[in-house]
Structure formats: C-alpha cells, structure tokens
Design a protein around this motif. Structure first.
Motif, PDB file in Angstrom:
ATOM      1  N   GLY A 221       0.813  -1.216   0.000  1.00  0.00           N
ATOM      2  CA  GLY A 221       0.000   0.000   0.000  1.00  0.00           C
ATOM      3  C   GLY A 221       0.840   1.256   0.000  1.00  0.00           C
ATOM      4  O   GLY A 221       2.048   1.220  -0.274  1.00  0.00           O
ATOM      5  N   GLN A 222       0.226   2.380   0.340  1.00  0.00           N
ATOM      6  CA  GLN A 222       0.858   3.692   0.285  1.00  0.00           C
ATOM      7  C   GLN A 222       2.176   3.732   1.052  1.00  0.00           C
ATOM      8  O   GLN A 222       2.233   3.417   2.236  1.00  0.00           O
ATOM      9  N   GLY A 223       3.264   4.117   0.340  1.00  0.00           N
ATOM     10  CA  GLY A 223       4.569   4.273   0.969  1.00  0.00           C
ATOM     11  C   GLY A 223       5.349   2.991   1.171  1.00  0.00           C
ATOM     12  O   GLY A 223       6.513   3.043   1.587  1.00  0.00           O
ATOM     13  N   GLU A 224       4.758   1.836   0.856  1.00  0.00           N
ATOM     14  CA  GLU A 224       5.470   0.566   1.061  1.00  0.00           C
ATOM     15  C   GLU A 224       6.349   0.244  -0.139  1.00  0.00           C
ATOM     16  O   GLU A 224       6.128   0.726  -1.253  1.00  0.00           O
ATOM     17  N   ARG A 225       7.348  -0.612   0.098  1.00  0.00           N
ATOM     18  CA  ARG A 225       8.313  -0.936  -0.960  1.00  0.00           C
ATOM     19  C   ARG A 225       7.666  -1.725  -2.091  1.00  0.00           C
ATOM     20  O   ARG A 225       6.733  -2.499  -1.878  1.00  0.00           O
ATOM     21  N   CYS A 226       8.223  -1.543  -3.294  1.00  0.00           N
ATOM     22  CA  CYS A 226       7.724  -2.279  -4.450  1.00  0.00           C
ATOM     23  C   CYS A 226       8.812  -2.321  -5.514  1.00  0.00           C
ATOM     24  O   CYS A 226       9.855  -1.679  -5.383  1.00  0.00           O
ATOM     25  N   GLY A 227       8.541  -3.054  -6.563  1.00  0.00           N
ATOM     26  CA  GLY A 227       9.443  -3.078  -7.707  1.00  0.00           C
ATOM     27  C   GLY A 227      10.625  -4.013  -7.537  1.00  0.00           C
ATOM     28  O   GLY A 227      10.566  -5.008  -6.816  1.00  0.00           O
ATOM     29  N   GLY A 228      11.734  -3.659  -8.192  1.00  0.00           N
ATOM     30  CA  GLY A 228      12.895  -4.535  -8.220  1.00  0.00           C
ATOM     31  C   GLY A 228      12.776  -5.543  -9.350  1.00  0.00           C
ATOM     32  O   GLY A 228      11.748  -5.641 -10.040  1.00  0.00           O
ATOM     33  N   ARG A 229      13.799  -6.310  -9.559  1.00  0.00           N
ATOM     34  CA  ARG A 229      13.783  -7.333 -10.602  1.00  0.00           C
ATOM     35  C   ARG A 229      12.730  -8.380 -10.282  1.00  0.00           C
ATOM     36  O   ARG A 229      12.721  -8.948  -9.189  1.00  0.00           O
ATOM     37  N   ASP A 230      11.829  -8.617 -11.217  1.00  0.00           N
ATOM     38  CA  ASP A 230      10.734  -9.576 -11.028  1.00  0.00           C
ATOM     39  C   ASP A 230       9.918  -9.245  -9.773  1.00  0.00           C
ATOM     40  O   ASP A 230       9.418 -10.142  -9.099  1.00  0.00           O
ATOM     41  N   TYR A 231       9.834  -7.951  -9.447  1.00  0.00           N
ATOM     42  CA  TYR A 231       9.043  -7.481  -8.294  1.00  0.00           C
ATOM     43  C   TYR A 231       9.486  -8.149  -6.988  1.00  0.00           C
ATOM     44  O   TYR A 231       8.680  -8.540  -6.164  1.00  0.00           O
ATOM     45  N   GLN A 232      10.819  -8.226  -6.809  1.00  0.00           N
ATOM     46  CA  GLN A 232      11.345  -8.866  -5.610  1.00  0.00           C
ATOM     47  C   GLN A 232      10.998  -8.102  -4.340  1.00  0.00           C
ATOM     48  O   GLN A 232      10.972  -8.664  -3.247  1.00  0.00           O
ATOM     49  N   TYR A 233      10.715  -6.772  -4.471  1.00  0.00           N
ATOM     50  CA  TYR A 233      10.368  -5.981  -3.289  1.00  0.00           C
ATOM     51  C   TYR A 233       8.863  -5.893  -3.058  1.00  0.00           C
ATOM     52  O   TYR A 233       8.430  -5.314  -2.071  1.00  0.00           O
ATOM     53  N   GLY A 234       8.081  -6.457  -3.944  1.00  0.00           N
ATOM     54  CA  GLY A 234       6.636  -6.482  -3.756  1.00  0.00           C
ATOM     55  C   GLY A 234       5.875  -5.831  -4.895  1.00  0.00           C
ATOM     56  O   GLY A 234       6.439  -5.114  -5.732  1.00  0.00           O
ATOM     57  N   ARG A 235       4.579  -6.106  -4.937  1.00  0.00           N
ATOM     58  CA  ARG A 235       3.691  -5.541  -5.951  1.00  0.00           C
ATOM     59  C   ARG A 235       2.655  -4.652  -5.276  1.00  0.00           C
ATOM     60  O   ARG A 235       2.149  -4.967  -4.204  1.00  0.00           O
ATOM     61  N   CYS A 236       2.343  -3.560  -5.918  1.00  0.00           N
ATOM     62  CA  CYS A 236       1.374  -2.615  -5.355  1.00  0.00           C
ATOM     63  C   CYS A 236      -0.049  -3.146  -5.518  1.00  0.00           C
ATOM     64  O   CYS A 236      -0.353  -3.875  -6.463  1.00  0.00           O
ATOM     65  N   ALA A 237      -0.905  -2.752  -4.589  1.00  0.00           N
ATOM     66  CA  ALA A 237      -2.309  -3.137  -4.649  1.00  0.00           C
ATOM     67  C   ALA A 237      -3.005  -2.399  -5.793  1.00  0.00           C
ATOM     68  O   ALA A 237      -2.473  -1.440  -6.355  1.00  0.00           O
ATOM     69  N   GLN A 238      -4.201  -2.852  -6.113  1.00  0.00           N
ATOM     70  CA  GLN A 238      -4.969  -2.228  -7.178  1.00  0.00           C
ATOM     71  C   GLN A 238      -5.248  -0.761  -6.830  1.00  0.00           C
ATOM     72  O   GLN A 238      -5.636  -0.437  -5.715  1.00  0.00           O
ATOM     73  N   GLY A 239      -5.042   0.118  -7.800  1.00  0.00           N
ATOM     74  CA  GLY A 239      -5.234   1.543  -7.578  1.00  0.00           C
ATOM     75  C   GLY A 239      -3.947   2.269  -7.227  1.00  0.00           C
ATOM     76  O   GLY A 239      -3.928   3.499  -7.184  1.00  0.00           O
ATOM     77  N   TYR A 240      -2.866   1.521  -6.965  1.00  0.00           N
ATOM     78  CA  TYR A 240      -1.559   2.105  -6.660  1.00  0.00           C
ATOM     79  C   TYR A 240      -0.607   1.852  -7.825  1.00  0.00           C
ATOM     80  O   TYR A 240      -0.819   0.962  -8.650  1.00  0.00           O
ATOM     81  N   GLU A 241       0.460   2.627  -7.870  1.00  0.00           N
ATOM     82  CA  GLU A 241       1.517   2.403  -8.839  1.00  0.00           C
ATOM     83  C   GLU A 241       2.865   2.513  -8.144  1.00  0.00           C
ATOM     84  O   GLU A 241       2.982   3.209  -7.127  1.00  0.00           O
ATOM     85  N   CYS A 242       3.856   1.840  -8.702  1.00  0.00           N
ATOM     86  CA  CYS A 242       5.190   1.820  -8.094  1.00  0.00           C
ATOM     87  C   CYS A 242       5.986   3.018  -8.606  1.00  0.00           C
ATOM     88  O   CYS A 242       6.321   3.095  -9.790  1.00  0.00           O
ATOM     89  N   ASP A 243       6.268   3.950  -7.728  1.00  0.00           N
ATOM     90  CA  ASP A 243       7.019   5.153  -8.081  1.00  0.00           C
ATOM     91  C   ASP A 243       8.503   4.887  -7.876  1.00  0.00           C
ATOM     92  O   ASP A 243       8.960   4.725  -6.748  1.00  0.00           O
ATOM     93  N   ARG A 244       9.247   4.870  -8.978  1.00  0.00           N
ATOM     94  CA  ARG A 244      10.688   4.608  -8.920  1.00  0.00           C
ATOM     95  C   ARG A 244      11.465   5.885  -9.197  1.00  0.00           C
ATOM     96  O   ARG A 244      12.467   5.859  -9.901  1.00  0.00           O
ATOM     97  N   SER A 245      11.060   6.993  -8.667  1.00  0.00           N
ATOM     98  CA  SER A 245      11.714   8.281  -8.914  1.00  0.00           C
ATOM     99  C   SER A 245      13.195   8.204  -8.572  1.00  0.00           C
ATOM    100  O   SER A 245      13.567   7.857  -7.453  1.00  0.00           O
ATOM    101  N   GLY A 246      14.019   8.532  -9.536  1.00  0.00           N
ATOM    102  CA  GLY A 246      15.465   8.518  -9.316  1.00  0.00           C
ATOM    103  C   GLY A 246      16.081   7.137  -9.358  1.00  0.00           C
ATOM    104  O   GLY A 246      17.271   6.986  -9.135  1.00  0.00           O
TER     105      GLY A 246
END
Length: 262
Positions: free
Chosen positions: A66-91
């Motif tokens: 959810g909001q502010g939690e980790r996500c992304g990485g190779r094959d989403y190793q850090y997690g996937r965002c819930a519906q309605g959220y997106e993974c912000d990889r700024s920088g």
C-alpha cells in the motif's frame, strides 16, 4: 582459408551465445526454486487489507503493498502494489526499488460521511465493509466531507498587569472553512449576559485572523496593548459555517502586580 577462419569465428560466437543463455537459465532457476505451496508464508488471520498479489516467483500469494510501502525490483522482488496504486521509482532504474503511491491522491468524501486521504483509502474501506457484510461504500464527491466547526485550540486564561501587552488565540477547523469572530461576554448587575462584538471602537484592541495551519482551519487572535482594567473579562471565540457553529472562551485578569515565582 579466409572462409574457414570466418566459419570458426561464427561457430565460436554461436557457442558463446548458447553458454550465456544456459547461464541465464541456471541463474533464473536458482533465483526461483521449484514451487512448494506448503512452504509459502501464511497470510494475516484477517486477510490482506488491500488485497493479495503473487510473490516474486509467482508461487505464493502475499499481501499487496500500500501507500509508501516498498515495491518493484527485478521480477518485483520488493513487492507488488495493490490495485489503484503504482510503483514510483523516482530517481531509480526501471527495475529499481520504489514506493507505492495512489493513482488518485486527492481527498474524497465517502458515502459514510468520512473524509479519506485519497481514493485508495476509500477503496480499502469499501473492501472491508463488503467483507464484513456492511452497507456498500461509494465515493460521494472529491474533497473533504462537510462538517460543523470544531475548536482545535481554545483561548487560555491570562493574568497580567496594567500597561502590558496580552493576546488570546483560538484555532478552529470545519468544512466549509469556518468564519471566526470574537466577542466579549459581560454580565450586567442583574446577572444578564451582554455580548459585545470585537474589536468595537477600542483603540487598544485588534483582531487578526489567518488561514491554517491545516486545510480548512482558521486561527484568530485578540491583541490588547496596553492592557487596562476595563479589558478584564471573558472573551469568546465563535466559529460558524453552513453545517453548524462552535464556541470556546478564555479569560483575561488584570492584576496590580505579578507575584514572583519562588
């Protein structure tokens, strides 16, 4: 001779490509071992607040981020965002680690009369209501829900000597933003309360008002300088909007001499 050399080079390149592909397959198989459902971590007893999502290797089911939690990485190793959220990889790189942010960041008013920070919080609440068999929860409108004024910080009680400068402050919040005024409450000899709207015609008294510090919040002050015996009494902070009103009082005491603290 030249053709033979070119043939050897092409063959070497083909073998190198095959070795690289084989190494990647081995690395992939090492990263994602065979799926054993019995070894998957258990989900929370009450279920996932924002729904479920597949794990990195798509073997297990985990709670969506959810909001502010980790996500992304190779094959989403850090997690996937819930519906309605997106993974912000700024920088970060495209496959880098990011944080989940709601796609609808504006405040919304739910059909239950509660203001939610964003559309994602409203969806989560609607999901919980559905799971618990409650009434359906929908979006009423963008922005905060209307509500009557509430006194956040009320005026205090003040003691000071004549000739000094004193002030009373008051903070109130409501939707729509309340209108804040000050009154002086006086009692006649018969005990009847008389209310005087400030500042009146007093040249030693000023009223100041500004918005904030929070949205839909108003802060107001009564400034008195110099303080006289006639300024002693009860001062009322009064706020109103289309949904209701609220009031709180403070007192000013004028003394001959302040006692020194021991």
């Amino acid at each position: 001779m030249l053709r033979a050399m070119m043939g050897v080079q092409l063959l070497g390149g083909f073998l190198l490509l095959c070795l690289s592909a084989s190494a990647e397959q081995k690395a992939g198989s090492a990263q994602c071992p065979p799926c054993v459902l019995s070894e998957c971590p258990a989900l929370p007893p009450g279920g996932c607040p924002l729904g479920e999502a597949p794990s990195q290797c798509r073997c297990c089911t985990v709670c969506a981020a959810g909001q502010g939690e980790r996500c992304g990485g190779r094959d989403y190793q850090y997690g996937r965002c819930a519906q309605g959220y997106e993974c912000d990889r700024s920088g970060s790189k495209r496959r880098g680690r990011g944080r989940c942010v709601c796609k609808s960041p504006e405040q919304v008013c739910g059909s239950d009369g509660i203001t939610y920070s964003n559309g994602c919080e409203l969806k989560a609440a609607a999901r919980r209501a559905e799971e618990q068999g409650g009434s359906p929860l929908t979006r009423g409108h963008k922005g905060a829900c209307e509500r009557a004024p509430v006194i956040v910080t009320q005026p205090q009680e003040i003691w000071n000597v004549s000739g000094s400068q004193v002030y009373l402050s008051c903070e109130v919040i409501g939707v729509p933003t309340p209108v804040l005024t000050w009154n002086k409450v006086m009692k006649t000899k018969t005990g009847v309360e008389k209310v005087e709207l400030l500042p009146g015609d007093r040249d030693n008294l000023a009223i100041q008002t500004r918005g904030g510090p929070e949205k839909h919040e108003v802060t107001g002050w009564v400034l008195i300088s110099p303080l006289t015996q006639g300024d002693a009494g009860e001062y009322e902070c009064y706020a109103s909007n289309t949904k209701g009103e609220a009031a709180a009082t403070g007192n000013i005491h004028v003394v001959d001499k302040l006692k020194k603290k021991p």
